[in-house]
Design a protein around this motif. Sequence first.
Motif, PDB file in Angstrom:
ATOM      1  N   MET A   1      -7.434  55.293   6.728  1.00  0.00           N
ATOM      2  CA  MET A   1      -6.352  55.102   7.685  1.00  0.00           C
ATOM      3  C   MET A   1      -5.069  54.795   6.924  1.00  0.00           C
ATOM      4  N   LYS A   2      -4.028  55.542   7.230  1.00  0.00           N
ATOM      5  CA  LYS A   2      -2.741  55.379   6.559  1.00  0.00           C
ATOM      6  C   LYS A   2      -1.810  54.553   7.439  1.00  0.00           C
ATOM      7  N   ILE A   3      -1.347  53.429   6.901  1.00  0.00           N
ATOM      8  CA  ILE A   3      -0.497  52.504   7.644  1.00  0.00           C
ATOM      9  C   ILE A   3       0.817  52.331   6.903  1.00  0.00           C
ATOM     10  N   VAL A   4       1.925  52.424   7.630  1.00  0.00           N
ATOM     11  CA  VAL A   4       3.248  52.166   7.066  1.00  0.00           C
ATOM     12  C   VAL A   4       3.813  50.920   7.732  1.00  0.00           C
ATOM     13  N   ILE A   5       4.193  49.920   6.926  1.00  0.00           N
ATOM     14  CA  ILE A   5       4.791  48.698   7.442  1.00  0.00           C
ATOM     15  C   ILE A   5       6.295  48.747   7.200  1.00  0.00           C
ATOM     16  N   LEU A   6       7.061  48.391   8.231  1.00  0.00           N
ATOM     17  CA  LEU A   6       8.520  48.467   8.184  1.00  0.00           C
ATOM     18  C   LEU A   6       9.101  47.059   8.157  1.00  0.00           C
ATOM     19  N   GLN A   7       9.629  46.673   7.022  1.00  0.00           N
ATOM     20  CA  GLN A   7      10.259  45.367   6.846  1.00  0.00           C
ATOM     21  C   GLN A   7      11.761  45.553   7.081  1.00  0.00           C
ATOM     22  N   THR A   8      12.193  45.429   8.335  1.00  0.00           N
ATOM     23  CA  THR A   8      13.550  45.793   8.708  1.00  0.00           C
ATOM     24  C   THR A   8      14.488  44.586   8.767  1.00  0.00           C
ATOM     25  N   ASP A   9      15.779  44.880   8.589  1.00  0.00           N
ATOM     26  CA  ASP A   9      16.848  43.907   8.800  1.00  0.00           C
ATOM     27  C   ASP A   9      17.355  44.149  10.216  1.00  0.00           C
ATOM     28  N   ILE A  10      17.001  43.265  11.130  1.00  0.00           N
ATOM     29  CA  ILE A  10      17.222  43.497  12.556  1.00  0.00           C
ATOM     30  C   ILE A  10      18.652  43.125  12.951  1.00  0.00           C
ATOM     31  N   VAL A  11      19.319  44.054  13.635  1.00  0.00           N
ATOM     32  CA  VAL A  11      20.655  43.798  14.165  1.00  0.00           C
ATOM     33  C   VAL A  11      20.503  42.998  15.458  1.00  0.00           C
ATOM     34  N   TRP A  12      21.173  41.868  15.531  1.00  0.00           N
ATOM     35  CA  TRP A  12      20.996  40.949  16.645  1.00  0.00           C
ATOM     36  C   TRP A  12      21.345  41.607  17.991  1.00  0.00           C
ATOM     37  N   ALA A  13      20.365  41.577  18.903  1.00  0.00           N
ATOM     38  CA  ALA A  13      20.552  41.990  20.297  1.00  0.00           C
ATOM     39  C   ALA A  13      21.101  43.411  20.430  1.00  0.00           C
ATOM     40  N   ASN A  14      20.634  44.300  19.562  1.00  0.00           N
ATOM     41  CA  ASN A  14      21.144  45.680  19.581  1.00  0.00           C
ATOM     42  C   ASN A  14      19.981  46.664  19.423  1.00  0.00           C
ATOM     43  N   PRO A  15      19.242  46.933  20.501  1.00  0.00           N
ATOM     44  CA  PRO A  15      18.077  47.815  20.401  1.00  0.00           C
ATOM     45  C   PRO A  15      18.390  49.200  19.850  1.00  0.00           C
ATOM     46  N   SER A  16      19.506  49.798  20.258  1.00  0.00           N
ATOM     47  CA  SER A  16      19.807  51.160  19.805  1.00  0.00           C
ATOM     48  C   SER A  16      20.005  51.209  18.293  1.00  0.00           C
ATOM     49  N   ALA A  17      20.687  50.210  17.726  1.00  0.00           N
ATOM     50  CA  ALA A  17      20.886  50.183  16.275  1.00  0.00           C
ATOM     51  C   ALA A  17      19.570  49.971  15.550  1.00  0.00           C
ATOM     52  N   ASN A  18      18.716  49.136  16.083  1.00  0.00           N
ATOM     53  CA  ASN A  18      17.430  48.867  15.427  1.00  0.00           C
ATOM     54  C   ASN A  18      16.477  50.048  15.532  1.00  0.00           C
ATOM     55  N   ILE A  19      16.519  50.749  16.635  1.00  0.00           N
ATOM     56  CA  ILE A  19      15.706  51.956  16.771  1.00  0.00           C
ATOM     57  C   ILE A  19      16.186  53.026  15.796  1.00  0.00           C
ATOM     58  N   GLU A  20      17.504  53.149  15.646  1.00  0.00           N
ATOM     59  CA  GLU A  20      18.056  54.130  14.707  1.00  0.00           C
ATOM     60  C   GLU A  20      17.592  53.845  13.284  1.00  0.00           C
ATOM     61  N   LYS A  21      17.597  52.562  12.901  1.00  0.00           N
ATOM     62  CA  LYS A  21      17.119  52.181  11.566  1.00  0.00           C
ATOM     63  C   LYS A  21      15.643  52.523  11.390  1.00  0.00           C
ATOM     64  N   ALA A  22      14.856  52.219  12.398  1.00  0.00           N
ATOM     65  CA  ALA A  22      13.417  52.500  12.317  1.00  0.00           C
ATOM     66  C   ALA A  22      13.160  53.998  12.235  1.00  0.00           C
ATOM     67  N   ASP A  23      13.905  54.767  12.995  1.00  0.00           N
ATOM     68  CA  ASP A  23      13.737  56.226  12.972  1.00  0.00           C
ATOM     69  C   ASP A  23      13.988  56.791  11.578  1.00  0.00           C
ATOM     70  N   GLU A  24      14.972  56.263  10.889  1.00  0.00           N
ATOM     71  CA  GLU A  24      15.280  56.744   9.542  1.00  0.00           C
ATOM     72  C   GLU A  24      14.067  56.599   8.624  1.00  0.00           C
ATOM     73  N   ILE A  25      13.386  55.474   8.754  1.00  0.00           N
ATOM     74  CA  ILE A  25      12.206  55.242   7.926  1.00  0.00           C
ATOM     75  C   ILE A  25      11.046  56.111   8.377  1.00  0.00           C
ATOM     76  N   ILE A  26      10.785  56.115   9.652  1.00  0.00           N
ATOM     77  CA  ILE A  26       9.637  56.847  10.200  1.00  0.00           C
ATOM     78  C   ILE A  26       9.737  58.336   9.882  1.00  0.00           C
ATOM     79  N   ASN A  27      10.932  58.888   9.943  1.00  0.00           N
ATOM     80  CA  ASN A  27      11.101  60.331   9.709  1.00  0.00           C
ATOM     81  C   ASN A  27      10.878  60.736   8.256  1.00  0.00           C
ATOM     82  N   ARG A  28      10.788  59.750   7.364  1.00  0.00           N
ATOM     83  CA  ARG A  28      10.504  60.056   5.951  1.00  0.00           C
ATOM     84  C   ARG A  28       9.018  60.220   5.681  1.00  0.00           C
TER      85      ARG A  28
END
Length: 253
Positions: A1-28
């Motif tokens: 099983m392949k697992i990727v853990i995302l240690q993100t720097d979360i932008v306070w109270a900004n779901p769209s910005a945090n989703i954008e950051k996560a997408d950048e990682i996931i798409n790699r």
Amino acid sequence: MKIVILQTDIVWANPSANIEKADEIINRHEGVDIFVLPEMFSTGFCTNPEGIAEKSNSGTLEWMKRTAQRKNCAMAGSIALEDNGKYYNRFYFVHPGGTVDWYDKKHLFTFGGEHKRFTAGSKRIIVNYRGVRILLQVCYDLRFPVWSRNRNDYDIAIYVASWPTPRVEVWKLLLRARAIENQCYVVGVNRVGKDPDCDYIGGSAVISPYGKVVAACEDGNACEAVADIDMSELEEFRKKFPVLNDADSFELV
């Protein structure tokens, strides 16, 4: 099983910005079974959720569903959620086909006041995914080993967290302890950066049943780590050294 853990720097109270950051990682990454994000990854850890928590028709949850389908993977992480007038720290596990399992954090962080506005969960949740049994846990749950005790009913425990820097060594030690005592893999995902109250350094890692680090993120940096887990090795270890068979019996009341 392949697992990727995302240690993100979360932008306070900004779901769209945090989703954008996560997408950048996931798409790699391709061919991943599970992507794991931190606690309240869309907003940051909030104890006063008014105006910050998402609604039950959460846009973040919809993004998790779309991503799970697009990448043929599972998406895991918690969000602050308002549901029927109550607030929950809800850990979502989204399957590729759109099925959603969730766990509401049981041990609310009273030291930080989380219990004043959030409602605690009461149900222990184990997800069955691609033949693997996965226990869902959130942050402060890590300090309470009875709640996560393996009753021969799971193979991986996932802890998502917003665990502050001053106590990060405790986080790292307890992740190893939970893996060893429960003879399982432990996936611990913490954030980095700052919120209005705390600093975070990460310490995200995947730990083997022997207490060894399989994969880890660098402390202090927003990054990801990839772990390839061979579940047959876990099965063989449990057969060779069946410690769980000798565990004490108990009931939670």
